[in-house]
Design a protein around this motif. Structure first.
Motif, PDB file in Angstrom:
ATOM      1  N   GLY A 136       0.809  -1.249  -0.119  1.00  0.00           N
ATOM      2  CA  GLY A 136      -0.260  -0.371   0.291  1.00  0.00           C
ATOM      3  C   GLY A 136       0.769   1.082  -0.111  1.00  0.00           C
ATOM      4  O   GLY A 136       0.461   2.038   0.117  1.00  0.00           O
ATOM      5  N   MET A 137       1.727   1.200  -0.255  1.00  0.00           N
ATOM      6  CA  MET A 137       3.164   2.188  -0.230  1.00  0.00           C
ATOM      7  C   MET A 137       2.743   3.145  -1.536  1.00  0.00           C
ATOM      8  O   MET A 137       1.705   2.898  -2.282  1.00  0.00           O
ATOM      9  CB  MET A 137       4.288   2.185  -0.447  1.00  0.00           C
ATOM     10  CG  MET A 137       5.141   1.385   0.849  1.00  0.00           C
ATOM     11  SD  MET A 137       6.769   1.123   0.336  1.00  0.00           S
ATOM     12  CE  MET A 137       6.569   0.236  -1.041  1.00  0.00           C
ATOM     13  N   THR A 138       2.926   4.831  -0.936  1.00  0.00           N
ATOM     14  CA  THR A 138       2.398   5.956  -1.859  1.00  0.00           C
ATOM     15  C   THR A 138       3.805   6.515  -2.153  1.00  0.00           C
ATOM     16  O   THR A 138       4.249   7.224  -1.263  1.00  0.00           O
ATOM     17  CB  THR A 138       1.583   6.181  -1.420  1.00  0.00           C
ATOM     18  OG1 THR A 138       0.386   5.894  -1.224  1.00  0.00           O
ATOM     19  CG2 THR A 138       0.846   7.956  -2.665  1.00  0.00           C
ATOM     20  N   ILE A 139       4.239   6.870  -3.963  1.00  0.00           N
ATOM     21  CA  ILE A 139       4.872   7.821  -3.747  1.00  0.00           C
ATOM     22  C   ILE A 139       5.147   9.096  -4.090  1.00  0.00           C
ATOM     23  O   ILE A 139       3.080   9.393  -4.700  1.00  0.00           O
ATOM     24  CB  ILE A 139       5.895   7.018  -5.022  1.00  0.00           C
ATOM     25  CG1 ILE A 139       6.645   5.907  -4.908  1.00  0.00           C
ATOM     26  CG2 ILE A 139       7.040   8.229  -5.590  1.00  0.00           C
ATOM     27  CD1 ILE A 139       7.290   5.151  -6.706  1.00  0.00           C
ATOM     28  N   ALA A 140       4.771  10.077  -3.717  1.00  0.00           N
ATOM     29  CA  ALA A 140       3.930  11.335  -3.940  1.00  0.00           C
ATOM     30  C   ALA A 140       5.586  12.382  -3.713  1.00  0.00           C
ATOM     31  O   ALA A 140       6.480  12.680  -3.260  1.00  0.00           O
ATOM     32  CB  ALA A 140       3.592  11.331  -2.972  1.00  0.00           C
ATOM     33  N   ASP A 141       4.692  14.083  -4.369  1.00  0.00           N
ATOM     34  CA  ASP A 141       5.320  15.159  -4.051  1.00  0.00           C
ATOM     35  C   ASP A 141       6.337  15.280  -4.608  1.00  0.00           C
ATOM     36  O   ASP A 141       7.739  15.664  -4.378  1.00  0.00           O
ATOM     37  CB  ASP A 141       5.413  15.133  -2.365  1.00  0.00           C
ATOM     38  CG  ASP A 141       3.876  16.117  -1.986  1.00  0.00           C
ATOM     39  OD1 ASP A 141       2.942  15.957  -2.340  1.00  0.00           O
ATOM     40  OD2 ASP A 141       3.608  15.467  -0.833  1.00  0.00           O
TER      41      ASP A 141
END
Length: 158
Positions: A136-141
């Motif tokens: 469920g990891m998210t890469i962001a910003d």
């Protein structure tokens, strides 16, 4: 808004001719993050992840990627980089990782794309190395945080 320099008069993509620009010192920094579960951070801190040294591998991947930016992004100029530094820190509050890159060269064009590429690939490497324990990891910003040198001068994200 400024004119797009990578588009010619007929609307075709083109590589910008930087041959007449002076060689100057250029520097850019970029940042991004990977959000994950607190248990994932704990595994990394304890050194108990399935694929080994997560932080060191992702930092090295970011450095390697910066050096290959022109191979990945069609209109980027290949640049002789004098420094690439990628650092990854824990963000226990979020939880996740803060990824930062700083890139330097002496050249005719800036290194923003190299800094962004370093951060992007470091984030992707973190994801790859941890996906077995946290899907469920998210890469962001992912963003440029500062640039120095060149005709447009210095810039710092507020």
């Amino acid at each position: 808004m400024a004119e797009l320099s990578h588009i010619d008069e007929q609307g075709r993509a083109r590589m910008v001719d930087v041959g007449d620009k002076p060689v100057t010192g250029r520097r850019a920094t970029a940042a991004g993050r990977v959000d994950c579960a607190a248990d994932t951070i704990a595994l990394v801190k304890a050194g108990k992840t399935p694929k080994g040294s997560v932080i060191a591998t992702a930092e090295l991947a970011g450095v390697m990627a910066a050096k290959r930016t022109a191979d990945l992004i069609p209109l980027c100029h290949p640049l002789p980089l004098s420094q690439v530094e990628v650092t990854i820190a824990f963000d226990d509050a979020r939880p996740g990782f803060i990824v930062e890159a700083a890139v330097r060269t002496e050249g005719r064009t800036g290194v923003e794309m190299e800094a962004l590429t370093a951060v992007s690939i470091a984030c992707l490497t973190l994801f790859d190395m941890l996906k077995a324990v946290d899907k469920g990891m998210t890469i962001a910003d992912i963003r440029v945080t500062a640039k120095e040198g060149g005709q447009s001068g210095d810039w710092q994200r507020a």
